[in-house]
Enzyme design. Structure first.
Site, PDB file in Angstrom:
ATOM      1  N   ASP A  67       0.826  -1.208   0.000  1.00 64.43           N
ATOM      2  CA  ASP A  67       0.000   0.000   0.000  1.00 64.43           C
ATOM      3  C   ASP A  67       0.863   1.261   0.000  1.00 64.43           C
ATOM      4  O   ASP A  67       2.081   1.199   0.180  1.00 64.43           O
ATOM      5  CB  ASP A  67      -0.963   0.007   1.213  1.00 64.43           C
ATOM      6  CG  ASP A  67      -0.278  -0.390   2.521  1.00 64.43           C
ATOM      7  OD1 ASP A  67       0.963  -0.262   2.608  1.00 64.43           O
ATOM      8  OD2 ASP A  67      -0.968  -0.820   3.449  1.00 64.43           O
ATOM      9  N   ASN A 136      -6.761  -2.728  13.951  1.00 70.14           N
ATOM     10  CA  ASN A 136      -8.188  -2.978  13.701  1.00 70.14           C
ATOM     11  C   ASN A 136      -8.393  -4.201  12.802  1.00 70.14           C
ATOM     12  O   ASN A 136      -9.490  -4.433  12.314  1.00 70.14           O
ATOM     13  CB  ASN A 136      -8.846  -1.727  13.092  1.00 70.14           C
ATOM     14  CG  ASN A 136      -8.275  -1.380  11.715  1.00 70.14           C
ATOM     15  OD1 ASN A 136      -7.453  -2.108  11.172  1.00 70.14           O
ATOM     16  ND2 ASN A 136      -8.714  -0.266  11.162  1.00 70.14           N
ATOM     17  N   HIS A 138      -6.760  -4.738   9.917  1.00 67.02           N
ATOM     18  CA  HIS A 138      -6.525  -4.542   8.484  1.00 67.02           C
ATOM     19  C   HIS A 138      -5.253  -5.261   8.038  1.00 67.02           C
ATOM     20  O   HIS A 138      -4.357  -5.524   8.824  1.00 67.02           O
ATOM     21  CB  HIS A 138      -6.536  -3.051   8.091  1.00 67.02           C
ATOM     22  CG  HIS A 138      -5.351  -2.237   8.498  1.00 67.02           C
ATOM     23  ND1 HIS A 138      -5.448  -0.914   8.855  1.00 67.02           N
ATOM     24  CD2 HIS A 138      -4.020  -2.525   8.584  1.00 67.02           C
ATOM     25  CE1 HIS A 138      -4.246  -0.445   9.127  1.00 67.02           C
ATOM     26  NE2 HIS A 138      -3.374  -1.396   8.973  1.00 67.02           N
ATOM     27  N   GLU A 143      -9.393  -2.196   5.062  1.00 70.95           N
ATOM     28  CA  GLU A 143      -9.977  -1.841   6.345  1.00 70.95           C
ATOM     29  C   GLU A 143     -11.228  -2.681   6.622  1.00 70.95           C
ATOM     30  O   GLU A 143     -11.909  -3.108   5.680  1.00 70.95           O
ATOM     31  CB  GLU A 143     -10.361  -0.353   6.332  1.00 70.95           C
ATOM     32  CG  GLU A 143      -9.186   0.601   6.127  1.00 70.95           C
ATOM     33  CD  GLU A 143      -8.399   0.866   7.404  1.00 70.95           C
ATOM     34  OE1 GLU A 143      -8.142  -0.077   8.163  1.00 70.95           O
ATOM     35  OE2 GLU A 143      -8.021   2.038   7.625  1.00 70.95           O
TER      36      GLU A 143
HETATM   37  C1  GLP Z   1       0.071   0.304   8.497  1.00 70.85           C
HETATM   38  C2  GLP Z   1       0.205  -0.349   7.108  1.00 70.85           C
HETATM   39  C3  GLP Z   1      -0.099  -1.806   7.176  1.00 70.85           C
HETATM   40  C4  GLP Z   1       0.580  -2.346   8.426  1.00 70.85           C
HETATM   41  C5  GLP Z   1      -0.165  -1.855   9.632  1.00 70.85           C
HETATM   42  C6  GLP Z   1       0.475  -2.182  10.979  1.00 70.85           C
HETATM   43  O1  GLP Z   1      -0.684   1.438   8.476  1.00 70.85           O
HETATM   44  N1  GLP Z   1      -0.538   0.249   6.048  1.00 70.85           N
HETATM   45  O2  GLP Z   1       0.342  -2.464   6.000  1.00 70.85           O
HETATM   46  O3  GLP Z   1       0.585  -3.723   8.434  1.00 70.85           O
HETATM   47  O4  GLP Z   1      -0.535  -0.512   9.491  1.00 70.85           O
HETATM   48  O5  GLP Z   1       1.354  -1.198  11.396  1.00 70.85           O
HETATM   49  P1  GLP Z   1       2.245  -1.296  12.723  1.00 70.85           P
HETATM   50  O6  GLP Z   1       3.253  -2.340  12.446  1.00 70.85           O
HETATM   51  O7  GLP Z   1       2.846   0.063  12.890  1.00 70.85           O
HETATM   52  O8  GLP Z   1       1.320  -1.667  13.823  1.00 70.85           O
END
Ligand code: GLP
Length: 244
Positions: A67, A136, A138, A143
């Protein structure tokens, strides 16, 4: 889904990085799906360390990030492209032309999604998708919702996801873009193998739902349960609500 529980976030990063290194040894021209976020920072650090010890070679590999935020200049230091440069691309022998992210400055989001999806198809699809887990539930930026998009699409970020990305914006979540481009859940599930990394207590509840709860679009990561070759590498903190 196979689950490996290790003692610490550090070990999770090491096990995940070793597993990617092994996959690259088996298939040097592997197409990798790559995540951003705080969790994979240690994973990339470990991959870079393995590269410096000549234990992994990216010379023929291709990468597609899951993403990218939209509404940021291409060279914006807060973009996921900049994150990837900082944490991986600048330190290993990946050919720049084979590192792909959606364009954060795309004017026409839908065209950009179609282009990205086409590019991935031309590369043969994902061989190994390394994914993180949003608080959450995702995965990428798919989402929680009553229905999910199968393919790469523009998505409106939930408030909690903007908050989770505030660290890239000096802690100010209001500055986090409201939209992103994300691979679709179908694009991710078509990867030949999936590696999920989740660490820390903040992921414990959602990890239990994702791995052991019902398969539901309300917890997009739960769809990974349907994949024939998915492995979750989690630390003890994240695993605390998992049933044995
Ligand atoms: C981000 C990314 C995701 C990632 C997730 C977890 O916003 N877009 O691909 O897996 O959120 O992030 P973190 O590792 O900071 O908890």
């Amino acid at each position: 889904m196979r689950v490996v529980v290790v003692s610490s976030a550090d070990r999770a990063a090491r096990v995940a990085a070793r597993s990617v290194a092994a996959a690259l040894r088996r298939d040097p021209a592997l197409v990798l799906g790559l995540p951003t976020g705080r969790t994979p920072v240690l994973f990339y650090e470990t991959l870079v360390a393995l590269y410096r010890r000549r234990r992994v070679d990216f010379g023929l590999a291709t990468t597609f990030n899951l993403d990218e935020l939209i509404g940021l200049a291409r060279d914006d230091p807060r973009s996921y492209r900049a994150y990837m440069r900082r944490h991986l691309f600048e330190h290993v022998n990946l050919a720049p032309r084979r590192t792909h992210l959606p364009d954060s400055a795309a004017v026409d989001g839908r065209l950009e999604c179609a282009r990205y999806e086409r590019q991935l198809t031309r590369a043969g699809g994902l061989g190994l998708a390394v994914v993180g887990l949003g608080r959450n539930g995702h995965v990428g930026f798919n989402e929680p919702a009553p229905a999910l998009q199968g393919r790469t699409h523009v998505t409106r970020l939930r408030l909690e996801s903007r908050r989770a990305n505030a660290h890239l914006f000096g802690g100010r979540w209001q500055q986090v873009p409201t939209h992103a481009i994300s691979m679709g859940i179908g694009t991710i599930l078509q990867a030949r193998a999936i590696l999920l990394i989740a660490t820390g207590r903040t992921k414990a509840r959602v990890l239990a739902s994702a791995l052991q709860g019902p398969v539901t679009t309300r917890v997009p990561a739960s769809l990974l349960q349907t994949h024939p070759s998915a492995l979750a590498i989690v630390d003890a903190d994240a695993a605390r609500y998992l049933r044995p």
